[in-house]
Design a protein around this motif. Structure first.
Motif, PDB file in Angstrom:
ATOM      1  N   ALA A   6       0.885  -1.165   0.000  1.00 58.98           N
ATOM      2  CA  ALA A   6       0.000   0.000   0.000  1.00 58.98           C
ATOM      3  C   ALA A   6       0.921   1.212   0.000  1.00 58.98           C
ATOM      4  CB  ALA A   6      -0.911   0.015   1.210  1.00 58.98           C
ATOM      5  N   THR A   7       0.866   2.002  -1.052  1.00 56.51           N
ATOM      6  CA  THR A   7       1.731   3.180  -1.161  1.00 56.51           C
ATOM      7  C   THR A   7       0.892   4.421  -0.911  1.00 56.51           C
ATOM      8  OG1 THR A   7       3.051   2.018  -2.817  1.00 56.51           O
ATOM      9  CG2 THR A   7       3.409   4.390  -2.594  1.00 56.51           C
ATOM     10  N   ALA A   8       1.271   5.197   0.103  1.00 54.73           N
ATOM     11  CA  ALA A   8       0.471   6.352   0.530  1.00 54.73           C
ATOM     12  C   ALA A   8       1.050   7.647  -0.012  1.00 54.73           C
ATOM     13  CB  ALA A   8       0.398   6.406   2.049  1.00 54.73           C
ATOM     14  N   PHE A   9       0.206   8.430  -0.646  1.00 52.10           N
ATOM     15  CA  PHE A   9       0.557   9.744  -1.184  1.00 52.10           C
ATOM     16  C   PHE A   9      -0.212  10.809  -0.416  1.00 52.10           C
ATOM     17  CE2 PHE A   9       1.340   6.712  -4.463  1.00 52.10           C
ATOM     18  CZ  PHE A   9       2.330   7.220  -5.289  1.00 52.10           C
ATOM     19  N   ILE A  10       0.498  11.753   0.165  1.00 49.58           N
ATOM     20  CA  ILE A  10      -0.161  12.920   0.751  1.00 49.58           C
ATOM     21  C   ILE A  10      -0.182  13.977  -0.340  1.00 49.58           C
ATOM     22  CG2 ILE A  10      -0.107  14.656   2.573  1.00 49.58           C
ATOM     23  CD1 ILE A  10       1.134  12.644   4.409  1.00 49.58           C
ATOM     24  N   ALA A  11      -1.354  14.138  -0.948  1.00 48.97           N
ATOM     25  CA  ALA A  11      -1.439  14.777  -2.259  1.00 48.97           C
ATOM     26  C   ALA A  11      -1.785  16.257  -2.239  1.00 48.97           C
ATOM     27  CB  ALA A  11      -2.472  14.029  -3.111  1.00 48.97           C
ATOM     28  N   ASP A  12      -1.786  16.895  -1.055  1.00 48.53           N
ATOM     29  CA  ASP A  12      -2.149  18.311  -1.013  1.00 48.53           C
ATOM     30  C   ASP A  12      -0.931  19.210  -0.826  1.00 48.53           C
ATOM     31  OD1 ASP A  12      -1.666  17.459   1.544  1.00 48.53           O
ATOM     32  OD2 ASP A  12      -3.400  18.435   2.457  1.00 48.53           O
ATOM     33  N   PHE A  28      -0.330  18.051  -7.612  1.00 47.13           N
ATOM     34  CA  PHE A  28       0.615  17.124  -8.226  1.00 47.13           C
ATOM     35  C   PHE A  28      -0.121  16.153  -9.146  1.00 47.13           C
ATOM     36  CE2 PHE A  28       3.725  18.113  -4.820  1.00 47.13           C
ATOM     37  CZ  PHE A  28       4.873  18.224  -5.603  1.00 47.13           C
ATOM     38  N   GLN A  29       0.414  15.957 -10.350  1.00 50.74           N
ATOM     39  CA  GLN A  29      -0.154  14.982 -11.282  1.00 50.74           C
ATOM     40  C   GLN A  29       0.503  13.612 -11.147  1.00 50.74           C
ATOM     41  OE1 GLN A  29      -1.558  16.510 -15.245  1.00 50.74           O
ATOM     42  NE2 GLN A  29       0.120  17.968 -14.922  1.00 50.74           N
ATOM     43  N   GLY A  30       1.610  13.558 -10.399  1.00 50.47           N
ATOM     44  CA  GLY A  30       2.349  12.308 -10.297  1.00 50.47           C
ATOM     45  C   GLY A  30       1.526  11.176  -9.717  1.00 50.47           C
ATOM     46  N   THR A  31       0.683  11.471  -8.728  1.00 48.83           N
ATOM     47  CA  THR A  31      -0.149  10.438  -8.109  1.00 48.83           C
ATOM     48  C   THR A  31      -1.028   9.772  -9.161  1.00 48.83           C
ATOM     49  OG1 THR A  31      -0.177  11.703  -6.047  1.00 48.83           O
ATOM     50  CG2 THR A  31      -1.841   9.979  -6.301  1.00 48.83           C
TER      51      THR A  31
END
Length: 302
Positions: A184-190, A211-214
């Motif tokens: 499970a890979t977690a992205f904090i996207a803000d 970010f568009q990377g997520t």
């Protein structure tokens, strides 16, 4: 280096305090930051005014005050991670039964997932709980600190219960390397990306780069995208909820994933705004002007 070694004993001392005394220190820190130093108070108030133009100044200042109380708790709760027991970690930050069932279903199906969330609630404690109770190996995408000593401290705190860390620049490479694992890979996207490479949207009534990377990684890996919210129940206690945004990201259109997780976070913030990180300079960039098409000189001759 000297600052680190001077501060480190106080960090551990705070971490070792029983919770009753611990939150007394948080109260003292609130008085210091809010009333004495006014830490980033102009930034917080301006962010709130721009985000909630319909609210009165009295309401804005009330939210600001509640935010600073939460913010001081959050900072010191992060230090608590150094010494908190497994039992206390799970008791104070619980996975909702529906969230645990969702994660267990993906584990039973042997499907890795991508978690997307914001700086809302206590994301540090949520990582501990997931690693202690989840069947996936959790990796968190993060920005390493420039100070290697404090970066090492953060690394120890976040990995203590088995969580792995991935430097943002290595995200896709490391995810491919871990493809044989149940992850499970977690992205904090803000966080705030460079304006020219960002996806621009309206978030909290403002032009906002995301970010568009997520999204790009989700579509390449085709892992289910799960939105997670860490809701504060009462002081020192949190609950983790989760819901799937997309089962098959590879079938989504450009911008669809980014828009969905941004909208989900916005809804949580609007419900209880004091639990988001308002001291962050989230809107320091302006939306780039569209590039005008160049006209060939030959076409201008009549």
């Amino acid at each position: 280096m000297l600052t680190y070694y001077l501060v480190l004993p106080f960090i551990y001392l705070i971490s070792l305090l029983p919770f009753a005394l611990f939150y007394g220190v948080c109260d003292f820190m609130f008085v210091l930051l809010y009333y004495v130093t006014g830490y980033r108070k102009k930034v917080v108030l301006q962010n709130l005014r721009n985000s909630f133009p319909e609210k009165s100044e009295k309401e804005i200042r009330a939210i600001s005050r509640r935010f600073y109380r939460y913010f001081c708790d959050l900072l010191l709760e992060t230090f608590k991670t150094l010494t908190i027991s497994r039992e206390a970690a799970i008791r104070r930050c619980k996975l909702q039964p529906e969230a645990l069932a969702l994660f267990n279903r993906y584990a039973a199906e042997n499907r890795s997932i991508m978690i997307v969330m914001g700086h809302y609630g206590n994301w540090e404690w949520a990582g501990n709980t997931f690693s202690l109770q989840g069947r996936h190996h959790l990796y968190v995408v993060y920005h390493p600190l420039s100070n290697k000593y404090f970066n090492g401290l953060i690394y120890r705190m976040r990995t203590r219960f088995g969580t792995g860390l991935i430097a943002m620049k290595d995200t896709f490479r490391d995810m491919v390397a871990h493809k044989s694992e149940l992850d499970a890979t977690a992205f904090i996207a803000d966080q705030t990306p460079a304006p020219n490479s960002a996806y621009w949207t309206t978030f909290l009534n403002q032009d906002t780069p995301v970010f568009q990377g997520t999204e790009k990684i989700a579509r390449k890996m085709n892992y289910p995208v799960v939105y997670v919210c860490v809701q504060r129940v009462k002081r020192g206690y949190y609950e983790i909820s989760a819901r799937t945004l997309f089962e098959e990201p590879s079938k989504t259109a450009d911008g669809e994933i980014t828009a969905a997780h941004t909208k989900a976070l916005e809804a949580d913030i609007c419900a209880q705004p004091e639990y988001w990180l308002w001291s962050h300079r989230r809107w320091k960039h302006k939306r780039p002007e569209p590039v005008a098409a160049k006209v060939s000189p030959a076409l201008t001759v009549l």
